[in-house]
Every structure is written in structure tokens, then in C-alpha cells.
Design a protein around this motif. Structure first.
Motif: not given
Length: 668
Positions: A43-48
């Protein structure tokens, strides 16, 4: 190459790859995935990912918010993934494998009432307008109502009853139709069943309480000789219609399995519909009426008792969390039953205020993060949609991301809910669950309803600023405002004791070792961009390390971290800093500016100096750099990659110098 090909490839990778996707589709603003293993989604990478404006999981679906251009993104995603999309209905069916029994039941309830909402909402608005026309004496009309004073408006008022009656009195028809539609059975049978519950041959439900038992026995029964059945209508009743609709569905499914196809056209409808109609009038209708009336009585009693302030306080606070679970859909049936039994509802007003609170929290975030162009693409439309009654973009795109605005909205709607409850400001029906909801109230309730709205907005707005300072409720931002950070930082403090620990870093244990979170600050005013957007492959491919860049709008360059200057390049275009956590940070001013031999740069620090985000490192003459044909990007790069677990930007777009914009996780 599609417009979103790179972002689509990144999303495919971070969501766990093609093998982790059971189904994918899209709606008006979101990609909807059913994942085989949701834990594989980063999720952290997707949000970026630049195109991604937020994400959440609901009803067994992992939903990624893209915005209005989601059809183009979807086409690029299916192209790069090789996955053929499915319809929304197929996606929902697959998603149920990730749901428990309660979630499936709530999802079914939601899908039954969602198609009815446009009619229910506009019906509530028309009822409110009719109430104003026929129920409010006006002084300038000689204390007459508008309908008494005007033939035209009397005609309008009478005419508007036609759609209002169709929507509310004949609501069971819509419910039984929607159930058959949702469950995939014969929809016309659902419509016929609904009509048999509200037929003019039956005693209108609204007239039952005013009709004696003797009159009902004499004039409103079917007499079968050895038993009778009351001819009672179920106008506006919710639960009787739901019970009858589900019985019809399951009977039809049963007989379709057991009746030969050659005669199914005749006997399946006959054996499904007729027994259901009988059961509806003999058992399901009377029992369902009592259940529905009992629920509405309990809710109404709670909201009318001396403890109604507590009920309003609690429900006002908890409605938003109910939206996350999907349980909020159960309130639709209760609201409609309250309107049926009492002519008004005191539950929906609190829902209206909760929506307003969520929109106000996002509005406060907009002002706090003003200039963050990427976030504004979510926050501005999310605020508008929440004020118009649709809160999912606000909640999942902004408020739950930061946490503290979500809590602030809960507090605001809690106080507002208590106020609107204790003042007995009841709505005529379910309306637009935001600012236009005022139109669903009788005119006499306008003053306290407006006050409740204003109180909700003011408290939410103020609490969003106050709770921003509470570290436990702040998922992403620092515990202190940037202005507060400036006050706390001490220019010239030593490495390891440069500022309070809460300001500079936090320490966590990832199981494999200690990770220290190093705060990152904007070294210059300008526009933050990802490092892979820099027009230099040495930096964009992270050959020097991970980091970011700012396209400056000012000449003054400040330290991006707390630390010690360890090198000043001879050509003055780059400065090296080491932090107390061991991170090695390079501040690089401009691209290929080594060729300028220091001419546009005035360095203000020397090796061995202690620096903070308040320390002016250098002044870069932007005009001179541009005149030389060089780009002015100011880069911040963490060069000892073996110690850098990750670099995360919490802000993109326009930023002020010295404002906190992200953090790096440094391994020890």
C-alpha cells in the motif's frame, strides 16, 4: 505507449503481480481489484504512484482511487497485465470469497437499497417543499399558507403528491423488484408481488390505526369460510416487503431446479408467486410490520427520551466508522420505517451531519496542505462530494490516510448529532446527506438544523487543527506544525543532540534490526518532484541513491536534515551532510552545474558546521544558472544506500522552504 502505462506497470507490480489478481474492473473513479492475498499489496508504494489518489478495502474489494480518467488507466492496466476485466457484478461475486457471513448480508442489504436511493432522496426533497407550501403561514400573505393564497401553488402542491405517493406509499414495489434484480430472479414477479402489498383493494396502512377491529372484520377481510385474512396494505413498510421478496426469490430458485424446463414458464411463476402472496398477507406481512414497528419504536424512544443527548452523541460519533464496515446501510431501512410510523425521522439528521463533518475535515486539510497539487486533486472534489452526501472519497482518500481529520470529524458530528437530537429537529424523510439536506426538514426546524450544521463544521475544522498536534492520531504528518518545528530547532546544535527526538526522528523495530526514522525538510521553496522525474539518468535511475528533487522558486537553499556538514565541493554546487542516524545526504544544486565552477553559488557553511532545517547552506543565483543553459533542480540524495531502508515523500507539489515533506528509514 499509453498515457498511464508506467503507472499501470508499477501498480501491477506493487499489487502482487498478475497471479495475485482474481478479478479487476472499474467504476467512475476507482480501480476495483479482488486479490487472492491482500497482504501482498504494498500500500505504501501504491500510494506513491503519481496517478493514485488513495486506496481502501471494502466489501472484499481492494479499491484504488484514480479519478475521472480511470477508464484510460483501466485500459492501460489491462494492456500491460494481460488480464481481461470483468463486469462490476462479476467482480462483486468474486469478491464475496473474501467476505464473512455478516459482510455478505450487509452487502446484500446495500445492493437492495442503493438503486432506490435516487427516488427516496428526491422524494424527501419534494416532501420538504410541499411542507413549506402547505404548512407555513406567512405574515405578508395575511398569515395564510402559500397554497391557501395561490391557486397555482395549490395545484403544484397537489400535483407533487403524485410522485411522493409513488415513491413512499409504493416503496414495497421498489423493494421487491430490487431484491429480485439483485438475486437474479424474475424481476416482473417482484414487481407484481410488491403491487399486491399496496393494492387499492387493501386498507391503506396509514388508515389502519384509525380503523376499529370491528370495521376491519366487517369490511376489510377475505372470508374463506373457516378462516379469514385481513385485507391490510403495507404502504411504506420495509421489512414486510423484504421478507416477501426473499421468499419469492428462494421459491423461484427451488422450483427452477425441480420443474422440467418444458413447463417451467407456467409452473415456476405460479408456484413461486402465489404462495408468496399468501404468506405475505397471512404471516410475513403482520410479523414484519411488528418487527419494523418495534425497531422504529426503540430507536424513536431512545432519541425522544431524557437520554437522547447521549444517543445523539454516540451515534453521531460512530456513524463514520459504520460506513467503513458497511453497517451504515442498515440505517436506511430504519429511517424509512421511522418515516412510515411517525411521519418524520430523527436518525437521518445525524447521518447528514456526519457527512458534513467529513467534508469539513477535508476542507481543513486542504488549507493545511495548500499548494500540494496532487493532494488537491483528491481533497477538492472530495470536499464537494461529501457536502453533497457522498463521503467515501473524503474518508478513504484523505481522512483515514492521516487519521486525525477522521477523528476530528467524529467529534464534530458527535456534538452536532447531540444538538440536533436534543432540539428535536426531525427530517420529513431521507434527503441529500449533506448541506442540501436542509431542504428535507420542516421550516420550523430550520433554525436549529442550521445551527447544528454550523456547530458541526466549526468544531470539526478547529479539531482538525488541534488533533494535528497529537502524535498518536497523526499517521503521516509530524506531531508539530512546521512553524513549531522552527521554534524548537536550535541553530548550531550538535549531531545527536540537535533537536528534541520527537522533532528529528523516531525509532522502530522491524524484527531484523533497529530502524530510525529521519525527518526530511524542503531545502528550498518550489515544486517537489520524484527523483525519477529528474532529467539526469545518474540521479533518475538512483545510481547515486534514493531521494527527491525540488524545482526552486527561490535562491536560498537550506539544510534538508539535522546533521553535520562533512564536505563542500570545490565547485560549490554540492554539499554533503551526515546525520546522527548515520544517513549520508547530498544536496546537489542544479544539473551539470559542476561546469559552472562555482560562479552562481554563494556557500554559507563550511565543513564541520552543525546544521538544522533553519540553516542557510547556500544562495544559488537561479537567473545565472538558467542563463547558462542548465536546469535548476535542487536534489536531496541519500548516498549510502546500504543503510537506507526507504525514502518516503508525504508531500508533492508546491512547498515552502523548511517545511517537513517526508522521512527516510535508516538501518542501524
Amino acid at each position: 505507449m499509453g498515457k498511464y502505462q508506467q503507472d499501470a506497470e508499477k501498480l501491477l507490480q506493487e499489487i502482487g503481480g498478475k497471479e495475485n489478481i482474481a478479478a479487476v474492473t472499474h467504476c467512475a473513479t476507482r480501480m476495483r481489484f479482488v486479490l487472492n492475498d491482500e497482504s501482498k499489496a504494498n500500500e505504501k508504494a501504491i500510494e506513491n504512484i503519481p496517478s493514485v489518489k488513495g486506496m481502501f478495502t471494502n466489501a472484499g474489494q481492494f479499491q484504488v482511487i484514480i479519478g475521472n480518467d480511470v477508464p484510460s488507466f483501466y485500459n492501460d492496466f489491462t494492456a500491460v497485465s494481460g488480464i481481461e476485466g470483468v463486469s462490476k457484478e462479476q467482480s462483486k461475486a468474486v469478491a464475496k470469497q473474501n467476505q464473512n457471513l455478516v459482510q455478505k448480508a450487509i452487502g446484500t442489504l446495500a445492493e437492495i437499497f442503493t438503486p432506490l436511493l435516487p427516488a427516496i432522496i428526491i422524494g424527501g426533497l419534494m416532501l420538504g417543499f410541499r411542507n413549506f407550501l402547505e404548512g407555513v403561514p406567512l405574515g405578508f400573505l395575511g398569515d395564510q399558507t402559500i397554497t391557501q393564497a395561490s391557486t397555482f401553488w395549490n395545484g403544484v402542491n397537489s400535483f407533487l403528491w403524485l410522485p411522493c405517493e409513488a415513491i413512499f406509499h409504493f416503496l414495497p414495489v421498489g423493494i421487491t423488484w430490487s431484491i429480485t434484480r439483485k438475486m437474479g430472479t424474475t424481476q416482473i414477479l417482484g414487481i407484481v408481488l410488491g403491487i399486491t402489498l399496496v393494492s387499492p383493494q387493501l386498507l391503506n396502512a396509514y388508515a389502519v390505526n384509525g380503523t376499529s377491529a370491528a370495521d376491519i372484520a366487517a369490511n376489510w377481510t377475505w372470508d374463506f369460510g373457516f378462516f379469514t385474512v385481513d385485507k391490510i396494505g403495507y404502504q411504506a413498510q420495509v421489512i414486510p416487503a423484504m421478507l416477501a421478496g426473499f421468499l419469492l426469490v428462494y421459491l423461484e430458485r427451488f422450483f427452477r431446479k425441480h420443474i422440467p424446463e418444458a413447463v417451467a414458464m407456467i409452473f415456476v411463476p405460479l408456484f413461486s408467486l402465489l404462495p408468496t402472496i399468501i404468506a405475505a398477507h397471512v404471516l410475513l406481512g403482520p410479523v414484519g410490520w411488528k418487527i419494523g414497528s418495534g425497531i422504529s419504536y426503540v430507536v424513536n424512544a431512545g432519541l425522544s427520551s431524557s437520554f437522547n443527548w447521549l444517543f445523539g452523541l454516540v451515534f453521531g460519533a460512530l456513524y463514520s466508522p459504520l460506513v467503513i464496515t458497511g453497517l451504515h446501510h442498515t440505517t436506511l431501512a430504519i429511517d424509512q420505517q421511522l418515516v412510515s410510523d411517525f411521519g418524520t425521522t430523527n436518525l437521518w439528521p445525524m447521518i447528514m451531519l456526519s457527512n458534513i463533518a467529513q467534508g469539513t475535515a477535508v476542507l481543513a486539510i486542504y488549507f493545511q496542505h495548500k499548494g500540494n497539487k496532487k493532494e488537491e486533486q483528491v481533497s477538492v472534489p472530495a470536499t464537494i462530494s461529501a457536502y453533497l452526501g457522498v463521503t467515501e472519497p473524503a474518508m478513504f482518500g484523505i481522512n483515514l490516510k492521516y487519521v486525525y481529520p477522521f477523528v476530528a470529524a467524529m467529534i464534530g458530528s458527535s456534538i452536532g448529532g447531540m444538538l440536533i437530537t436534543v432540539t428535536n429537529s426531525r427530517a420529513l424523510g431521507i434527503g441529500v446527506g449533506g448541506l442540501p439536506g436542509l431542504l428535507s426538514f420542516p421550516l420550523k426546524s430550520y433554525p436549529w438544523t442550521i445551527v447544528s450544521m454550523v456547530v458541526t463544521m466549526v468544531i470539526t475544522f478547529i479539531m482538525t487543527y488541534i488533533l494535528r498536534q497529537v502524535k498518536a492520531l497523526n499517521k503521516i504528518e509530524p506531531a508539530l506544525d512546521d512553524d513549531d518545528l522552527s521554534d524548537l530547532a536550535t541553530v548550531g546544535a550538535g549531531v545527536g543532540a540537535s533537536a528534541p527526538a520527537a522533532v528529528t526522528a523516531s525509532v522502530m523495530d522491524k524484527g531484523t534490526g533497529t530502524v530510525t526514522e529521519e525527518m526530511i525538510y524542503a531545502p528550498v521553496a518550489g515544486e517537489v518532484i520524484a527523483i525519477d522525474q529528474v532529467n539526469d539518468p545518474v540521479f533518475s535511475k538512483k545510481m547515486m541513491g534514493d531521494g527527491f528533487a525540488i524545482r526552486p522558486t527561490a535562491n536560498e537553499i537550506y539544510a534538508p536534515v539535522y546533521g553535520k556538514v562533512v564536505s563542500v565541493f570545490e565547485t560549490k554546487h554540492a554539499i554533503g551532510i551526515t546525520t546522527a542516524t548515520g544517513a549520508e545526504v547530498l544536496v546537489h544544486m542544479g544539473l551539470d552545474t559542476v561546469e559552472l565552477k562555482g560562479a552562481p553559488f554563494d556557500v554559507k557553511v563550511k565543513e564541520g558546521d552543525q546544521v538544522t532545517p533553519e540553516t542557510l547552506l547556500a544562495v544559488m543565483d537561479l537567473t545565472a544558472v538558467k542563463a547558462s543553459g542548465k536546469e535548476t533542480d535542487v536534489l536531496v540524495v541519500f548516498t549510502n544506500g546500504e543503510k537506507i531502508d526507504s525514502v518516503t515523500l508525504d508531500m508533492t507539489g508546491a512547498v515552502k522552504e523548511k517545511s517537513r515533506i517526508g522521512h527516510a528509514e535508516v538501518l542501524s
